[in-house]
Design a protein around this motif. Structure first.
Motif, PDB file in Angstrom:
ATOM      1  N   ALA A 127       9.864   4.150  -0.644  1.00 13.79           N
ATOM      2  CA  ALA A 127       9.375   4.552   0.731  1.00 13.79           C
ATOM      3  C   ALA A 127       7.996   5.442   0.355  1.00 13.79           C
ATOM      4  O   ALA A 127       7.962   6.228  -0.586  1.00 13.79           O
ATOM      5  CB  ALA A 127      10.401   5.631   1.137  1.00 13.79           C
ATOM      6  N   PRO A 128       7.098   5.158   1.316  1.00 13.46           N
ATOM      7  CA  PRO A 128       6.892   4.302   2.502  1.00 13.46           C
ATOM      8  C   PRO A 128       6.913   2.860   1.799  1.00 13.46           C
ATOM      9  O   PRO A 128       6.908   2.395   0.918  1.00 13.46           O
ATOM     10  CB  PRO A 128       5.700   4.623   3.049  1.00 13.46           C
ATOM     11  N   LEU A 129       6.954   1.930   2.863  1.00 13.83           N
ATOM     12  CA  LEU A 129       7.418   0.832   2.680  1.00 13.83           C
ATOM     13  C   LEU A 129       6.041   0.123   1.802  1.00 13.83           C
ATOM     14  O   LEU A 129       4.773   0.266   2.361  1.00 13.83           O
ATOM     15  CB  LEU A 129       7.454  -0.491   3.742  1.00 13.83           C
ATOM     16  N   PRO A 130       6.260  -0.444   0.682  1.00 11.04           N
ATOM     17  CA  PRO A 130       4.924  -0.897  -0.151  1.00 11.04           C
ATOM     18  C   PRO A 130       4.156  -1.739   0.639  1.00 11.04           C
ATOM     19  O   PRO A 130       3.000  -1.635   0.474  1.00 11.04           O
ATOM     20  CB  PRO A 130       5.594  -1.781  -1.419  1.00 11.04           C
ATOM     21  N   PRO A 131       4.558  -2.757   1.606  1.00 10.76           N
ATOM     22  CA  PRO A 131       3.286  -3.628   2.074  1.00 10.76           C
ATOM     23  C   PRO A 131       2.561  -2.922   2.873  1.00 10.76           C
ATOM     24  O   PRO A 131       1.424  -3.285   3.373  1.00 10.76           O
ATOM     25  CB  PRO A 131       4.385  -4.575   2.706  1.00 10.76           C
ATOM     26  N   CYS A 132       3.042  -1.661   3.505  1.00 12.36           N
ATOM     27  CA  CYS A 132       2.432  -0.834   4.484  1.00 12.36           C
ATOM     28  C   CYS A 132       1.542   0.290   4.194  1.00 12.36           C
ATOM     29  O   CYS A 132       0.773   0.923   4.664  1.00 12.36           O
ATOM     30  CB  CYS A 132       3.415  -0.166   5.286  1.00 12.36           C
ATOM     31  N   ARG A 133       1.467   0.409   2.743  1.00 14.32           N
ATOM     32  CA  ARG A 133       0.721   1.340   2.005  1.00 14.32           C
ATOM     33  C   ARG A 133      -0.671   1.035   1.969  1.00 14.32           C
ATOM     34  O   ARG A 133      -1.367  -0.184   2.284  1.00 14.32           O
ATOM     35  CB  ARG A 133       1.057   1.464   0.543  1.00 14.32           C
ATOM     36  N   GLY A 134      -1.643   2.015   1.991  1.00 13.74           N
ATOM     37  CA  GLY A 134      -3.064   1.708   1.872  1.00 13.74           C
ATOM     38  C   GLY A 134      -3.580   2.039   3.495  1.00 13.74           C
ATOM     39  O   GLY A 134      -4.799   1.686   3.593  1.00 13.74           O
ATOM     40  N   TYR A 165       0.720  -1.474  13.299  1.00 15.52           N
ATOM     41  CA  TYR A 165      -0.260  -1.849  12.697  1.00 15.52           C
ATOM     42  C   TYR A 165      -0.046  -3.057  11.743  1.00 15.52           C
ATOM     43  O   TYR A 165       0.827  -3.048  11.147  1.00 15.52           O
ATOM     44  CB  TYR A 165      -1.158  -0.947  11.834  1.00 15.52           C
ATOM     45  N   PRO A 166      -1.117  -4.279  11.709  1.00 12.46           N
ATOM     46  CA  PRO A 166      -0.736  -5.145  10.714  1.00 12.46           C
ATOM     47  C   PRO A 166      -1.168  -4.781   9.219  1.00 12.46           C
ATOM     48  O   PRO A 166      -2.074  -4.282   8.949  1.00 12.46           O
ATOM     49  CB  PRO A 166      -1.629  -6.247  11.080  1.00 12.46           C
ATOM     50  N   ALA A 167      -0.066  -5.463   8.208  1.00 19.78           N
ATOM     51  CA  ALA A 167      -0.206  -4.840   7.018  1.00 19.78           C
ATOM     52  C   ALA A 167      -0.862  -6.143   6.281  1.00 19.78           C
ATOM     53  O   ALA A 167      -0.880  -7.238   6.841  1.00 19.78           O
ATOM     54  CB  ALA A 167       1.019  -5.002   6.169  1.00 19.78           C
ATOM     55  N   ASP A 168      -2.024  -5.776   5.634  1.00 16.88           N
ATOM     56  CA  ASP A 168      -2.779  -6.760   4.873  1.00 16.88           C
ATOM     57  C   ASP A 168      -2.064  -7.655   3.831  1.00 16.88           C
ATOM     58  O   ASP A 168      -2.483  -7.534   2.529  1.00 16.88           O
ATOM     59  CB  ASP A 168      -4.239  -6.128   4.522  1.00 16.88           C
ATOM     60  N   VAL A 169      -0.948  -8.359   4.109  1.00 17.50           N
ATOM     61  CA  VAL A 169      -0.351  -8.944   3.037  1.00 17.50           C
ATOM     62  C   VAL A 169      -0.511 -10.638   3.030  1.00 17.50           C
ATOM     63  O   VAL A 169      -0.365 -11.319   2.073  1.00 17.50           O
ATOM     64  CB  VAL A 169       1.354  -8.996   3.204  1.00 17.50           C
ATOM     65  N   ILE A 170      -1.254 -11.103   4.372  1.00 18.31           N
ATOM     66  CA  ILE A 170      -1.374 -12.641   4.473  1.00 18.31           C
ATOM     67  C   ILE A 170      -3.084 -12.583   4.555  1.00 18.31           C
ATOM     68  O   ILE A 170      -3.644 -11.937   5.136  1.00 18.31           O
ATOM     69  CB  ILE A 170      -0.667 -12.928   5.628  1.00 18.31           C
ATOM     70  N   PRO A 171      -3.303 -13.575   3.425  1.00 16.24           N
ATOM     71  CA  PRO A 171      -5.015 -13.753   3.541  1.00 16.24           C
ATOM     72  C   PRO A 171      -5.468 -13.963   4.972  1.00 16.24           C
ATOM     73  O   PRO A 171      -4.707 -14.679   5.477  1.00 16.24           O
ATOM     74  CB  PRO A 171      -5.138 -14.786   2.550  1.00 16.24           C
ATOM     75  N   GLY A 172      -6.784 -13.328   5.313  1.00 12.59           N
ATOM     76  CA  GLY A 172      -7.155 -13.664   6.433  1.00 12.59           C
ATOM     77  C   GLY A 172      -7.556 -14.832   6.854  1.00 12.59           C
ATOM     78  O   GLY A 172      -7.456 -15.379   8.105  1.00 12.59           O
ATOM     79  N   TYR A 173      -7.589 -16.019   5.812  1.00 13.40           N
ATOM     80  CA  TYR A 173      -8.072 -17.256   6.297  1.00 13.40           C
ATOM     81  C   TYR A 173      -6.945 -17.981   6.632  1.00 13.40           C
ATOM     82  O   TYR A 173      -7.033 -19.187   7.238  1.00 13.40           O
ATOM     83  CB  TYR A 173      -8.753 -18.051   5.150  1.00 13.40           C
ATOM     84  N   VAL A 174      -5.717 -17.609   6.416  1.00 12.33           N
ATOM     85  CA  VAL A 174      -4.655 -18.490   6.590  1.00 12.33           C
ATOM     86  C   VAL A 174      -4.141 -19.012   8.128  1.00 12.33           C
ATOM     87  O   VAL A 174      -4.137 -20.180   8.284  1.00 12.33           O
ATOM     88  CB  VAL A 174      -3.068 -17.777   6.000  1.00 12.33           C
ATOM     89  N   ASP A 181       3.927  -6.637  10.494  1.00  9.64           N
ATOM     90  CA  ASP A 181       3.497  -5.486  11.006  1.00  9.64           C
ATOM     91  C   ASP A 181       4.190  -4.116  10.725  1.00  9.64           C
ATOM     92  O   ASP A 181       5.568  -4.331  10.714  1.00  9.64           O
ATOM     93  CB  ASP A 181       3.686  -5.704  12.588  1.00  9.64           C
ATOM     94  N   CYS A 182       3.764  -3.053  10.435  1.00 11.18           N
ATOM     95  CA  CYS A 182       4.512  -2.010  10.229  1.00 11.18           C
ATOM     96  C   CYS A 182       4.671  -1.086  11.338  1.00 11.18           C
ATOM     97  O   CYS A 182       3.603  -0.816  12.003  1.00 11.18           O
ATOM     98  CB  CYS A 182       3.542  -0.991   9.134  1.00 11.18           C
ATOM     99  N   GLU A 183       5.838  -0.997  11.824  1.00  5.04           N
ATOM    100  CA  GLU A 183       6.179  -0.172  13.097  1.00  5.04           C
ATOM    101  C   GLU A 183       6.199   1.217  12.778  1.00  5.04           C
ATOM    102  O   GLU A 183       6.893   1.858  11.752  1.00  5.04           O
ATOM    103  CB  GLU A 183       7.707  -0.623  13.579  1.00  5.04           C
ATOM    104  N   MET A 184       5.729   2.027  13.574  1.00  5.96           N
ATOM    105  CA  MET A 184       5.567   3.391  13.202  1.00  5.96           C
ATOM    106  C   MET A 184       6.768   4.335  14.346  1.00  5.96           C
ATOM    107  O   MET A 184       6.959   3.833  15.424  1.00  5.96           O
ATOM    108  CB  MET A 184       4.078   3.916  13.675  1.00  5.96           C
ATOM    109  N   GLN A 185       6.806   5.510  13.874  1.00  4.31           N
ATOM    110  CA  GLN A 185       7.643   6.386  14.661  1.00  4.31           C
ATOM    111  C   GLN A 185       7.090   6.530  15.950  1.00  4.31           C
ATOM    112  O   GLN A 185       5.845   7.018  15.915  1.00  4.31           O
ATOM    113  CB  GLN A 185       8.066   7.706  13.549  1.00  4.31           C
ATOM    114  N   GLY A 186       7.688   6.587  16.970  1.00  2.00           N
ATOM    115  CA  GLY A 186       7.129   6.976  18.506  1.00  2.00           C
ATOM    116  C   GLY A 186       6.572   5.800  18.902  1.00  2.00           C
ATOM    117  O   GLY A 186       5.822   5.820  19.957  1.00  2.00           O
ATOM    118  N   GLY A 187       6.738   4.693  18.221  1.00  2.00           N
ATOM    119  CA  GLY A 187       6.026   3.304  19.019  1.00  2.00           C
ATOM    120  C   GLY A 187       4.694   3.048  18.331  1.00  2.00           C
ATOM    121  O   GLY A 187       4.139   3.758  17.619  1.00  2.00           O
TER     122      GLY A 187
END
Length: 126
Positions: free
Chosen positions: A45-52, A81-90, A72-78
């Motif tokens: 915690a927090p979710l590793p892919p959502c860090r940064g 945001y997208p986590a940068d885990v997938i390369p942008g070219y894919v 996508d990392c879901e936030m409290q209260g709605g």
């Protein structure tokens, strides 16, 4: 079979394979992010892919999309945001290659149909 039709079918096959390989590469990245997010224990915690991201303190969950690929990392209260885990070219390469494959396949079928009709007209004329 004509050389043009063979080339179009070859390009369609190649583009389809490129789309498949790139999409699979993106799926591997997505699977790794899901495994990392689901891993409990120390440092989970927090979710590793959502860090940064400065909003990481508000993250409560995640969602996954397969078309297009996204984590996508879901936030409290709605909100999310997208986590940068997938390369942008894919996503662009996968979609572009898939469209090129379909276009070349349709073009080869169209050329084959035109040649067939032209051959039938020649046969009727004689």
């Amino acid at each position: 079979m004509s050389s043009l039709i063979r080339r179009l079918r070859g390009f369609a096959t190649l583009a389809g394979l490129v789309a498949l390989v790139v999409y699979t590469w993106g799926l591997l990245h997505l699977a790794g992010a899901i495994l990392e997010a689901e891993d409990g224990g120390t440092g989970s915690a927090p979710l590793p892919p959502c860090r940064g991201n400065e909003q990481v303190v508000h993250v409560v969950d995640y969602s996954v999309s397969y078309l297009p690929l996204s984590f996508d990392c879901e936030m409290q209260g709605g909100g999310s945001y997208p986590a940068d885990v997938i390369p942008g070219y894919v996503n662009p390469v996968a979609v572009g290659s898939a469209l090129a494959a379909v276009g070349c396949a349709i073009a080869s079928a169209y050329v084959a149909e035109l040649r067939l009709r032209a051959g039938e007209r020649k046969g009727e004329a004689t």
